[in-house]
Design a protein around this motif. Structure first.
Motif, mmCIF file in Angstrom:
data_model
loop_
_atom_site.group_PDB
_atom_site.id
_atom_site.type_symbol
_atom_site.label_atom_id
_atom_site.label_comp_id
_atom_site.label_asym_id
_atom_site.label_seq_id
_atom_site.Cartn_x
_atom_site.Cartn_y
_atom_site.Cartn_z
ATOM 1 N N GLY A 378 -4.613 12.055 -4.639
ATOM 2 C CA GLY A 378 -4.692 12.689 -3.331
ATOM 3 C C GLY A 378 -3.304 12.993 -2.808
ATOM 4 N N GLU A 379 -3.278 13.491 -1.593
ATOM 5 C CA GLU A 379 -2.003 13.819 -0.974
ATOM 6 C C GLU A 379 -1.438 12.583 -0.295
ATOM 7 O OE1 GLU A 379 -2.564 17.130 1.621
ATOM 8 O OE2 GLU A 379 -2.539 18.578 -0.037
ATOM 9 N N ILE A 380 -0.150 12.300 -0.573
ATOM 10 C CA ILE A 380 0.504 11.151 0.046
ATOM 11 C C ILE A 380 1.868 11.579 0.558
ATOM 12 C CG2 ILE A 380 -0.688 9.467 -1.425
ATOM 13 C CD1 ILE A 380 1.930 9.193 -3.003
ATOM 14 N N GLU A 381 2.381 10.815 1.519
ATOM 15 C CA GLU A 381 3.702 11.068 2.080
ATOM 16 C C GLU A 381 4.754 10.507 1.139
ATOM 17 O OE1 GLU A 381 6.483 12.471 4.831
ATOM 18 O OE2 GLU A 381 4.307 12.678 5.015
ATOM 19 N N ILE A 382 5.597 11.346 0.624
ATOM 20 C CA ILE A 382 6.681 10.936 -0.256
ATOM 21 C C ILE A 382 7.978 10.957 0.527
ATOM 22 C CG2 ILE A 382 7.965 11.437 -2.370
ATOM 23 C CD1 ILE A 382 5.105 10.566 -2.890
ATOM 24 N N LYS A 383 8.689 9.853 0.536
ATOM 25 C CA LYS A 383 9.901 9.723 1.326
ATOM 26 C C LYS A 383 10.903 10.825 0.975
ATOM 27 C CE LYS A 383 13.624 6.477 2.420
ATOM 28 N NZ LYS A 383 14.206 5.136 2.153
ATOM 29 N N GLY A 384 11.331 11.560 2.007
ATOM 30 C CA GLY A 384 12.324 12.605 1.832
ATOM 31 C C GLY A 384 11.773 13.893 1.261
ATOM 32 N N MET A 385 10.464 13.928 0.919
ATOM 33 C CA MET A 385 9.892 15.120 0.287
ATOM 34 C C MET A 385 8.640 15.615 0.995
ATOM 35 S SD MET A 385 10.449 14.294 -3.742
ATOM 36 C CE MET A 385 12.111 14.117 -4.394
#
Length: 403
Positions: A378-385
């Motif tokens: 799924g969609e996840i929050e990637i640090k800095g991206m």
């Protein structure tokens, strides 16, 4: 006031044990020769020469010890001094006919092969016995009473002539033999250095560095893998430094073998993190598939290690493909490294992954679906991206897995 440093170039030139061989051979020949001369002079009651040959034997024992201590220059200087005095005395008591004077020009050649001594000083040392021979020729009565019967004098002359011919041959043989041994040692050292260098850098990079090239390459499509040991900090606190290093060495050594089997490039280890690139420095059409095979093999290897040792060992693995730049920078302790979007995103895939799982980007998943099982995370929050869709690499499809 500091005492000035004296360069004792005649006293201790730096020789390896290999290059000492000819000087050891010359010293041994001289030692045994003086034992024979002592017997000869004693048989004909030439007592001054008997006494001097006892002294000469002791001198050459000291010379051999100095050579073994790598003080070849000092040993050679003493030996030449002994030969000069010995031959002057021998000519004085026995005349020219036995041929003892022939040793003077012979020993003059030995200093010429001293290494790491200035040429002028080598020739200065070599000239001493030659000048002694010239002085003896012009200043000494060439016809003193001969204490030897004519047949004995003739035999002595022949022996001294033969020794004067043979000693240079023997010396040159051992000098060459020593040089060959040194060359063999250097060749083995160069081979070890070559193997070490090729274990640190890719062979193609080593060749380019030899040619003086700046190694900096850009790649439009490469694959990068990061893996990290989960809970390494707490694991390290429970182990001694020796046990921790031994564990990392065993685990990463297995990973090294798996990387080499697939023709990929280990970039570096950073603590408990392990980084691999596929498609550098040589392009590979199936770099993503090979790296996926490696990721599955590394995970299996870590599970086997944990089962066999009882260690609580688990990995987080992340992969991505994309653009990167690779090269060698710095003047010391340099290494082949890689930078760029592919590296940054692969590192984020690893850090945002889960223990025991292989976390991959959508770019990686797109090229792996034909041969490998991938499942969406799924969609996840990637640090800095920002928000990114990511996937799990589960395993190889039947008939399309690791080759």
């Amino acid at each position: 006031m500091a005492r000035p440093q004296v360069r004792a170039v005649f006293l201790k030139p730096e020789l390896s044990p290999r290059t000492e061989l000819p000087y050891q051979a010359a010293g041994l020949i001289a030692l045994f020769n003086h034992v024979g001369l002592l017997t000869l002079f004693a048989a004909f009651a030439i007592w001054p020469m008997v006494v001097f040959n006892f002294l000469s034997i002791a001198i050459f024992v000291v010379v051999l010890v100095l050579i073994r201590q790598r003080r070849v220059g000092l040993g050679l200087f003493i030996a030449i001094g002994e030969v000069i005095v010995h031959q002057i005395l021998a000519v004085h008591f026995t005349g020219w006919e036995p041929g003892f004077q022939l040793y003077l020009p012979l020993v003059g050649a030995l200093p010429l092969m001293l290494p790491q001594v200035p040429t002028a000083r080598r020739f200065a040392l070599a000239s001493i016995p030659v000048l002694a021979f010239v002085a003896l020729f012009f200043l000494h009565d060439p016809s003193p009473p001969n204490p030897f019967p004519e047949p004995v004098a003739n035999v002595l002359q022949l022996i001294n002539l033969l020794i004067a011919f043979c000693v240079p041959w023997i010396f040159v043989y051992y000098f060459r033999h020593g040089a060959e041994l040194v060359e063999a040692d250097l060749a083995r050292a160069a081979l070890r250095a070559e193997k070490l260098l090729n274990s640190i850098l890719p062979p193609s990079i080593v060749e380019r560095l030899r040619e003086g090239q700046v190694v900096a390459d850009s790649f439009d499509d490469v694959s990068i893998l990061f893996c990290d040991i989960v809970g390494f900090t707490s694991l390290a606190q429970k182990k001694s430094p020796e046990a921790l290093v031994r564990m990392l060495d065993e685990v990463f050594a297995d990973f090294d073998d798996l990387v080499e089997q697939r023709g990929l490039e280990k970039i570096k280890t950073i603590g408990d993190a392990y980084m691999v690139a596929a498609g550098v420095p040589e392009a590979l059409e199936d770099h993503a598939q090979r790296l996926a095979e490696l990721a599955l093999a590394i995970r299996a290897s870590s599970r086997d290690y944990a089962a066999n040792t009882g260690e609580a060992l688990s990995l987080r693995i992340g992969m991505h493909r994309g653009v990167a730049v690779a090269g060698v920078i710095g003047k010391s302790k340099f290494a082949y490294d890689i930078w760029g979007d592919a590296v940054n995103t692969a590192a984020r895939m690893e850090s945002h992954g889960e223990p025991g799982r292989i976390h991959i980007s959508s770019e990686m998943a797109d090229v792996l679906r034909d041969r490998f099982e991938v499942s969406p995370r799924g969609e996840i929050e990637i640090k800095g991206m920002g928000v990114m869709p990511t996937f799990w690499l589960e395993g190889a499809r039947p008939g399309g897995g690791p080759r």
